[in-house]
Design an enzyme around this catalytic site. Structure first.
Site, mmCIF file in Angstrom:
data_model
loop_
_atom_site.group_PDB
_atom_site.id
_atom_site.type_symbol
_atom_site.label_atom_id
_atom_site.label_comp_id
_atom_site.label_asym_id
_atom_site.label_seq_id
_atom_site.Cartn_x
_atom_site.Cartn_y
_atom_site.Cartn_z
ATOM 1 N N ASP A 47 0.847 -1.188 0.000
ATOM 2 C CA ASP A 47 0.000 0.000 0.000
ATOM 3 C C ASP A 47 0.890 1.248 0.000
ATOM 4 O OD1 ASP A 47 0.616 -1.228 2.527
ATOM 5 O OD2 ASP A 47 -0.801 0.075 3.534
ATOM 6 N N GLU A 93 12.496 1.586 7.615
ATOM 7 C CA GLU A 93 11.435 0.779 7.028
ATOM 8 C C GLU A 93 11.714 0.384 5.584
ATOM 9 O OE1 GLU A 93 6.669 1.501 6.178
ATOM 10 O OE2 GLU A 93 8.044 3.182 6.340
#
Length: 579
Positions: A308, A521
């Site tokens: 996403d 991340e």
């Protein structure tokens, strides 16, 4: 919630560990599944619309300081009064839990592996920290979170975290993680996207079978003990399959026009995501009012995919073919010849069509789930179940080879079940059939050549061939894709390419660690070898530190490639070795 039992030792017998887990799970309170939007109604909408917090996720993760019904009644009594201050009301009635980014920072001179080892404790959360009436779902045992704004357990993130836990001999922690996932399946019938009430309508890439296999390899569980949860998860993904006619879909199940049964991503709700309410509402303004429900479900389904967001889920221009070089050029693209095409801005999310797509990675992981159930059922002596699931796995494998493999392009592609055609965008998901053992040897050879030609960047394995402002596209690289590529290629004997990807990724992680003293991340992969490595961008929120799956994959690759210079790198190095 009740305090956790004392931590088990690494050498506790698996049977005793299973008993301990069952006792602790039975002590967990009945879960409160009301989402913040359900619970706070117009107060929720007012807070999100007014942007009381910079991040839409902040409010839905807040802890109420009074009974929620009392807070809502108080708001309704006061909201129309002159001078009412919504921000002050929220801060007076809710506790905001924001992690300190410094918690993830390293000590200058600290080696990379030592930093990862120290982070496991920093990222661990405990059942006693589950507050009443918050969106956080209770769990019976301690667990490791990704970090930053992601302060709860996430499904697919956790598998890659668990790989690192196994390398660091954090075996009790690894076993606790697996048992928490078993508890989630027992309690909700599936593993939610994450352990928040607003995630209950969807799951994430189904890696529970891989988790069970990993834990058994480390000797901390007997995989057979988790056969009931494996079958329950499979039943959840396949709900509604029996009544499907060719060319139709129900929830997660799709029966292609040709009759083959495959799966797609789906969410039970068709409303804005509560953790991204404002973003989804703005996106919806760009589409027809009658299509808003479909849009919200497409957005939610993309979140279930873990990707996403990505150009992977957007409608492709008419005539885009899987064999087209460098994927498709989106409408309005002005990419120079020879450069990766760049998708249009985030406004193009209005063209998202996730539920129309049969993804290669989802189906490859469900194949893994089916062959795991077949293997364990055979081990238990249940020949009927073993044969049934072996047949299911074989049927899925044949369908994926027939419909999602492009021999001319030498890669697996997603499939549009409504158009009955392969998609044109080549993505890193193409390696997942290698990771799950679904590909043939000849496909693996062809895929290795395609990866080297089209998806290999100086900084690692590219997420997709299409560049965009979405985070699951070029130029970003993500730890889980690196691991599945390295592991999958190595399993098929493509060791040189596997080592090349691992080396490039480790250099990327090491370069940022040497400069900034942290793991993050995602990373922007270097497009040329002389460029500097840096953190990734794009998407709906700032780059996050921590970071669970980066830590786990990096730790595993350091163990697999100990000769790599990243093994000796230190934080805030005076003379960095890596770009």
């Amino acid at each position: 919630m009740n305090a956790p039992l004392s931590a088990p030792s690494a050498d506790e017998p698996t049977g005793a560990a299973a008993t301990r887990f069952n006792v602790q799970a039975n002590l967990a309170p009945q879960p409160d599944t009301l989402t913040p939007a359900d619970r706070y109604a117009e107060l929720f909408i007012a807070v999100q619309r007014s942007q009381v917090f910079d991040d839409s996720k902040t409010f839905v993760d807040c802890v109420p300081l009074r009974e929620p019904a009392v807070v809502l009644a108080d708001y309704r009594a006061r909201c129309d009064r002159p001078g009412f201050d919504l921000g002050a009301f929220v801060h007076a009635n809710f506790s905001v839990d924001r992690p300190e980014r410094t918690a993830y920072a390293s000590i200058p001179g600290q080696p990379l592996q030592a930093h990862i080892d120290a982070l496991w404790t920093v990222l661990t959360r405990h059942p006693s920290a589950h507050p009443a009436h918050a969106s956080l779902l209770p769990l019976p045992l301690p667990y490791v979170v990704p970090g930053g704004r992601f302060a709860e357990l996430y499904y697919w993130d956790s598998y890659f975290t668990m790989i690192g836990l196994g390398c660091d001999a954090e075996l009790p922690r690894l076993r606790d993680m697996l048992h928490n996932f078993a508890y989630l399946i027992d309690t909700y019938g599936h593993v939610p996207n994450g352990t928040r009430t607003y995630y209950l309508g969807r799951s994430q890439p189904p890696l529970f079978a891989c988790m069970v296999e990993l834990a058994e390899q480390h000797g901390v569980v007997d995989a057979l003990d988790h056969l009931p949860q494996l079958r329950a998860e499979h039943a959840w993904w396949m709900a509604g399959e029996d009544a499907l006619a060719p060319g139709s879909a129900h929830q997660h199940v799709v029966r292609l026009a040709s009759g083959q049964l495959l799966n797609r991503h789906w969410d039970a709700r068709d409303t804005p995501r509560e953790e991204s309410w404002l973003e989804d509402t703005i996106t919806a303004d760009a589409c027809d009012v009658s299509a808003r429900g479909d849009l919200f479900r497409h957005l939610r389904a993309a979140c279930e995919s873990g990707w996403d967001f990505s150009s992977r889920w957007l409608r492709e221009p008419s005539g885009a073919m899987a064999t087209a070089p460098r994927s498709f050029v989106p409408r309005g693209s002005d990419a120079p010849e020879g450069k990766p095409p760049r998708a249009a801005s985030a406004a193009t999310l209005a063209s998202i069509c996730t539920t129309d797509i049969v993804p290669i990675d989802l189906n490859a992981l469900l194949y893994k789930l089916e062959i795991t159930i077949a293997r364990l059922a055979s081990r238990s002596g249940d020949r009927a179940v073993a044969d049934a699931f072996a047949a299911r796995a074989q049927q899925r494998r044949e369908a994926l080879h027939a419909m999602l493999w492009d021999a001319d392009a030498g890669a697996f592609f997603d499939f549009d079940w409504r158009l009955h055609a392969r998609r044109g965008c080549l993505t890193g998901a193409t390696v997942v059939p290698l990771f799950t053992g679904l590909a043939t040897k000849s496909q693996a050879r062809a895929l290795a050549a395609t990866i080297r030609r089209r998806l290999l960047a100086p900084g690692g394995f590219a997420t997709s061939e299409c560049a965009s402002d979405q985070q699951w596209d070029r130029p970003n690289g993500w730890a889980p894709l690196q691991y599945m590529a390295v592991r999958g290629l190595a399993d098929y004997g493509q060791n040189k390419l596997a080592g090349d990807i691992a080396g490039r990724w480790l250099a990327t992680v090491a370069a940022v660690y040497e400069r900034e003293g942290k793991l993050i991340e995602k990373y922007a992969l270097r497009e040329v070898s002389r460029a500097s490595s840096r953190g990734g961008g794009g998407g709906e929120y700032p780059l996050q530190d921590g970071f669970g799956w980066t830590n786990g994959v990096t730790r595993a690759l350091l163990a697999a490639y100990p000769q790599h210079s990243a093994s000796g790198c230190v934080a805030h190095a005076a003379a960095p070795q890596h770009r």
